[in-house]
Design a protein around this motif. Structure first.
Motif, mmCIF file in Angstrom:
data_model
loop_
_atom_site.group_PDB
_atom_site.id
_atom_site.type_symbol
_atom_site.label_atom_id
_atom_site.label_comp_id
_atom_site.label_asym_id
_atom_site.label_seq_id
_atom_site.Cartn_x
_atom_site.Cartn_y
_atom_site.Cartn_z
ATOM 1 N N LEU A 104 0.804 -1.229 0.000
ATOM 2 C CA LEU A 104 0.000 0.000 0.000
ATOM 3 C C LEU A 104 0.832 1.272 0.000
ATOM 4 O O LEU A 104 0.312 2.348 -0.246
ATOM 5 C CB LEU A 104 -0.875 0.036 1.261
ATOM 6 N N LYS A 105 2.121 1.149 0.309
ATOM 7 C CA LYS A 105 2.958 2.345 0.276
ATOM 8 C C LYS A 105 3.635 2.515 -1.085
ATOM 9 O O LYS A 105 4.396 3.461 -1.291
ATOM 10 C CB LYS A 105 3.969 2.300 1.425
ATOM 11 N N SER A 106 3.350 1.589 -2.014
ATOM 12 C CA SER A 106 3.897 1.693 -3.369
ATOM 13 C C SER A 106 2.821 1.809 -4.440
ATOM 14 O O SER A 106 3.116 2.148 -5.588
ATOM 15 C CB SER A 106 4.778 0.478 -3.686
ATOM 16 N N ASP A 155 0.793 -3.131 4.103
ATOM 17 C CA ASP A 155 1.592 -1.917 3.940
ATOM 18 C C ASP A 155 2.743 -2.093 2.960
ATOM 19 O O ASP A 155 2.976 -1.257 2.094
ATOM 20 C CB ASP A 155 2.159 -1.472 5.298
#
Lengths: 373, 373
Positions: free
Chosen positions: B290-292, B315
């Motif tokens: 989710l952070k990419s 994440d």
């Protein structure tokens, strides 16, 4: 890095929006509460920095007794070590020679460990640690029910632990036994069953290791949704919770189902937004959207927003339904949004704006923002 | 800003992961295709920079005939003007004295305009433009069915346009008439009906303005999902599409429903990820979560991933189901993920890694990343 949206000493009304705002008093209470819980259960606390990505907050946790930090990525480890954290566990597998070299370089400045679930990874990390003349800690990740990474508990874990213990440049540190899936299970009963099963898997593995003369310095796991269970288990000795410092609607929904919205910890993290359009009596639009909070766990809630609700989000807009009991907002009015999922929301911002008594008291750079490599 | 995950001249195999990779040949074909479509329809193209947030790509679009750029935020306008773009339309309302001052400062370096849907905003912008001794363009945003911002078409729009035209420091430029909701309607028929109704609203408003002696230099709107309809309408004269340069699964799903996955434009944007764990024969885990990429529009697809599917994201992890027809991945293998939603995905990264013929040919900083203020 973008400029900070506020100045130290300014009033909250002067923060430019959107801004990632932390209620410092609530943050401090959350930090103290988890520290007490760990201490009362006689387990160590190693909070997860993937939530905050910020050395200033890590050091605040450590000042309250945390023994170090967890991270998921080498870039996060670099940000923390450069910010003064002396003990970092990468609670994750790291693949790639370049990343392992960066981790080895950090190991001469701090105590560093990472997780393994494959023999070839152990061999590569060993070679690189030897080449750098450093010692890197190694944990075996076991799958305790999360069904993500990790080897099977028991014999498979024992074989990998033995390989780490025998590898030059590595030191066997213990087990990574995090049950990610359990954190957001809907009821206490489900979570308790999941962690009971994880505890069995850990115990079986500890027995297998003991038979091979391998001792575990670290038996780590637990998140904000289950930490009390691992703390009371008698087998876990390090808690890795992260979200408890901020909370979010995903955790709050669990609390709500169990009879009270804010049971354990308080919301301390908000996206401050301004009303930028009031095109109809029942609708307002705020200036914060998908680039200011993550929405894969649902739309943000509005703090103290009686009869108001976020009903739509787009890249830079949040659409708010104004119910008959709400006062019609005016242009420039502020809304305090509670994000659906704190970790990816933090990762969108460059600064925390820390507020206390209606004043900006801290501007903390989120130095590991975007550090996913 | 994080360091770039690759070096110019390196082979694609040497890009560190996760990385935001652009297939430059596909990007160029998409840019040229939209430029031709606009030119054939004799309308101007002012692509939306909220998609790419990058002056290097803006200048590439302008080199192909685009007349300038759209943005949503003052911070994006600053990044573009500082990067050499001479004509920027903020296709959005801007609330707050501080932001309007920053926009006025830009107006001495470039042609700048913004949108209004409230009289008090016109008065404030006028005062600030006068104070800076600059001229800022003003458009009236009308609600053509998006039900977000904007005044009603017709008389209400006419009154606001008159106020802009009469305001010192402002110049009335025209209408903002974007139908955001129509972009992802499931069928061509629904989109055609939505835009037909938007065209009626625009026409009614143009008639009302003409009766008051007000001419519209700009009648702007359209996105990647509907641009051909606005282009053929006879009333819109500027297209504001953004996503066409990259595409994503949300747009591809619309294409798929209409009989072909990649009908108009090609996927040129990927999150390159590495396999970091292969814990079971039917499961692999990649190092991008989710952070990419943003996941509020669904999990990413895997390019050329026969019988493989992303079935879970967290994440920093993507969980991949490996079907019986797929070769079992090995640690370090690369997967090319197609994001669910391109705009918020770009906003997570500091660099585009541009590749052509299996080589890194460009590293473009995403200078407006996080510029939401």
């Amino acid at each position: 890095m973008n400029p900070p949206p506020a100045e130290i000493g300014a009033s909250v009304a002067d923060i430019d929006t959107p801004a990632l705002v932390v209620d410092l008093a609530a943050l401090d209470r959350n930090i103290a509460k988890m520290a007490s819980a760990a201490s009362a259960a006689r387990v160590r606390l190693r909070p997860h920095a993937k939530t905050h990505k910020c050395p200033a907050i890590a050091l605040r946790q450590i000042a309250h007794g945390a023994i170090g930090q967890c991270v998921q990525k080498v870039g996060e480890a670099e940000a923390l070590v450069h910010g003064g954290v002396k003990d970092v566990l990468v609670s994750n597998e790291i693949v790639g020679e370049r990343k392992l070299r960066r981790l080895a370089a950090l190991a001469s400045e701090a105590t560093v460990a990472l997780c393994f679930d494959a023999a070839e990874q152990v061999d590569q990390a060993s070679r690189i640690a030897k080449d750098f003349g450093v010692e890197i800690g190694g944990l075996v990740e076991i799958d305790v029910g999360a069904e993500r990474c990790g080897v099977a508990p028991g014999a498979e874990a024992r074989a990998l632990a033995r390989r780490i213990a025998d590898a030059p440049g590595l030191r066997f540190r213990g087990l990574q036994a995090y049950h990610g899936r359990a954190q957001h299970m809907a009821t206490y009963q489900e979570r308790a069953q999941a962690i009971a099963s994880a505890v069995d898997a850990v115990r079986e593995t500890l027995d297998a290791l003991r038979a091979d003369g391998l001792a575990c310095d670290i038996v780590g796991g637990a998140g904000t949704g289950t930490f009390a269970l691992e703390a009371a288990s008698g087998v876990y000795n390090e808690l890795q919770a992260g979200s408890y410092i901020f909370m979010d609607t995903e955790y709050a929904r669990i609390g709500a189902r169990e009879g009270g919205r804010y049971t354990e910890f308080e919301h301390s993290l908000f996206v401050l937004a301004s009303v930028m359009s009031v095109p109809a009596a029942d609708r307002a639009v705020v200036d914060a959207g998908l680039k200011s909070y993550s929405a894969e766990k649902g739309f943000p809630w509005i703090r103290d927003g009686e009869d108001m609700e976020v009903v739509g989000v787009s890249d830079e807009h949040g659409k708010v339904r104004i119910g008959p009991k709400a006062a019609r907002p005016r242009l420039g009015d502020r809304l305090w949004l509670i994000p659906g999922h704190c970790d990816p929301t933090v990762n969108l911002h460059d600064w925390y704006v820390g507020v206390r008594n209606d004043r900006v008291e801290a501007l903390w750079p989120i130095t590991a923002r975007g550090a996913s490599v």
